[in-house]
Scaffold this motif. Structure first.
Motif, mmCIF file in Angstrom:
data_model
loop_
_atom_site.group_PDB
_atom_site.id
_atom_site.type_symbol
_atom_site.label_atom_id
_atom_site.label_comp_id
_atom_site.label_asym_id
_atom_site.label_seq_id
_atom_site.Cartn_x
_atom_site.Cartn_y
_atom_site.Cartn_z
ATOM 1 N N UNK A 50 0.823 -1.199 0.000
ATOM 2 C CA UNK A 50 0.000 0.000 0.000
ATOM 3 C C UNK A 50 0.860 1.254 0.000
ATOM 4 N N UNK A 51 0.329 2.341 0.584
ATOM 5 C CA UNK A 51 1.065 3.613 0.540
ATOM 6 C C UNK A 51 1.118 4.272 1.911
ATOM 7 N N UNK A 52 1.287 3.450 2.963
ATOM 8 C CA UNK A 52 1.441 4.001 4.301
ATOM 9 C C UNK A 52 2.683 4.868 4.438
ATOM 10 N N UNK A 53 3.655 4.661 3.559
ATOM 11 C CA UNK A 53 4.915 5.414 3.605
ATOM 12 C C UNK A 53 4.796 6.804 2.995
ATOM 13 N N UNK A 54 3.677 7.117 2.321
ATOM 14 C CA UNK A 54 3.542 8.372 1.585
ATOM 15 C C UNK A 54 2.521 9.288 2.261
ATOM 16 N N UNK A 55 2.659 10.574 2.001
ATOM 17 C CA UNK A 55 1.740 11.564 2.569
ATOM 18 C C UNK A 55 0.581 11.751 1.600
ATOM 19 N N UNK A 56 -0.387 10.834 1.656
ATOM 20 C CA UNK A 56 -1.549 10.877 0.780
ATOM 21 C C UNK A 56 -2.813 11.073 1.596
ATOM 22 N N UNK A 57 -3.765 11.792 1.008
ATOM 23 C CA UNK A 57 -5.027 12.017 1.698
ATOM 24 C C UNK A 57 -5.742 10.726 2.034
ATOM 25 N N UNK A 58 -5.574 9.708 1.191
ATOM 26 C CA UNK A 58 -6.250 8.431 1.417
ATOM 27 C C UNK A 58 -5.788 7.744 2.692
ATOM 28 N N UNK A 59 -4.633 8.135 3.231
ATOM 29 C CA UNK A 59 -4.148 7.527 4.472
ATOM 30 C C UNK A 59 -4.948 7.964 5.694
ATOM 31 N N UNK A 60 -5.620 9.102 5.590
ATOM 32 C CA UNK A 60 -6.193 9.700 6.787
ATOM 33 C C UNK A 60 -7.580 9.183 7.133
ATOM 34 N N UNK A 61 -8.332 8.691 6.152
ATOM 35 C CA UNK A 61 -9.664 8.187 6.440
ATOM 36 C C UNK A 61 -9.674 7.098 7.489
ATOM 37 N N UNK A 62 -8.995 5.969 7.269
ATOM 38 C CA UNK A 62 -9.024 4.891 8.267
ATOM 39 C C UNK A 62 -8.312 5.251 9.562
ATOM 40 N N UNK A 63 -7.286 6.116 9.496
ATOM 41 C CA UNK A 63 -6.558 6.432 10.723
ATOM 42 C C UNK A 63 -7.365 7.352 11.628
ATOM 43 N N UNK A 64 -8.037 8.337 11.065
ATOM 44 C CA UNK A 64 -8.774 9.286 11.895
ATOM 45 C C UNK A 64 -10.057 8.693 12.457
ATOM 46 N N UNK A 65 -10.565 7.626 11.849
ATOM 47 C CA UNK A 65 -11.728 6.952 12.428
ATOM 48 C C UNK A 65 -11.357 6.329 13.774
#
Length: 225
Positions: free
Chosen positions: A70-85
């Motif tokens: 995946x792209x956990x290593x990158x600063x992408x907006x898609x990373x924030x949805x599951x983490x902020x929940x």
């Protein structure tokens, strides 16, 4: 490299985020041919001293923040949805200080080799400062470990401190981790303040950010009156 302004007073700061989005009209998943880059600047309050420390929740069984490939290593907006929940700390790096089975103290953080974790500047700064100031007495380790290992260390009384490091809330002591109905209480310093190691790392990095001390990788930009 850490670049910081020289503020008139410490505490509040500007959060500066270069952002790029695709602007091509399209359906489906593909690389856009056109994009727009802009910069978001937000005034941020103090977020690194919550009363009683930060309390974390691990990801639920039906959700994962990052995965191999995946792209956990990158600063992408898609990373924030599951983490902020789950909690804001899902978008940061987690450090834990514990006693190893041989009795030595170890500061441990997840590695970067499988691209699950982002090579963030705050994470890197914490590691460099820890090796510089604490490396003679504490083993500094980047390796894989699991919540099961944290639970085991907690049951054996080996956890000494824990903290989260990120851009928005800087370095924040962790006082509790909730995992599938079980609470892991991590020790805090006197009067529920920072633990000894967390305080040393945070104080040193704070001094670098506010130009109270100089390091070769720190660049100070004087603030115009």
């Amino acid at each position: 490299m850490l670049i910081a302004t020289k503020p008139r007073s410490s505490g509040n700061y500007l959060y500066i985020r270069p952002t790029m989005i695709g602007t091509q009209a399209q359906l489906g998943v593909q690389e856009p041919k056109t994009a727009q880059m802009y910069i978001i600047i937000t005034f941020m309050p103090v977020m690194d001293t919550p009363a009683g420390g930060m309390r974390l929740h691990t990801s639920p069984e039906d959700m994962v923040h990052a995965w191999v490939g995946g792209f956990g290593y990158a600063k992408l907006g898609a990373n924030y949805g599951p983490s902020l929940k789950c909690i804001e700390a899902g978008a940061s790096n987690f450090f834990v200080l514990w006693k190893r089975m041989d009795g030595r103290k170890e500061l441990i953080v997840a590695p970067l080799d499988d691209k699950l974790i982002m090579d963030a500047v705050t994470r890197r700064s914490c590691l460099e400062l820890a090796r510089e100031r604490l490396g003679d007495n504490i083993v500094i380790t980047e390796r894989k470990y699991s919540i099961d290992g944290v639970i085991e260390a907690d049951s054996e009384g080996r956890i000494l401190e824990a903290f989260a490091a990120g851009t928005a809330f800087f370095i924040c002591a962790v006082s509790q981790i909730h995992h599938h109905g079980k609470d892991i209480n991590t020790p805090m310093g006197p009067e529920n303040e920072l633990g000894e190691v967390t305080k040393k790392i945070k104080s040193r990095l704070f001094d670098v950010m506010y130009s109270k001390t100089q390091l070769e990788w720190g660049v100070v930009i004087p603030e115009k009156e």
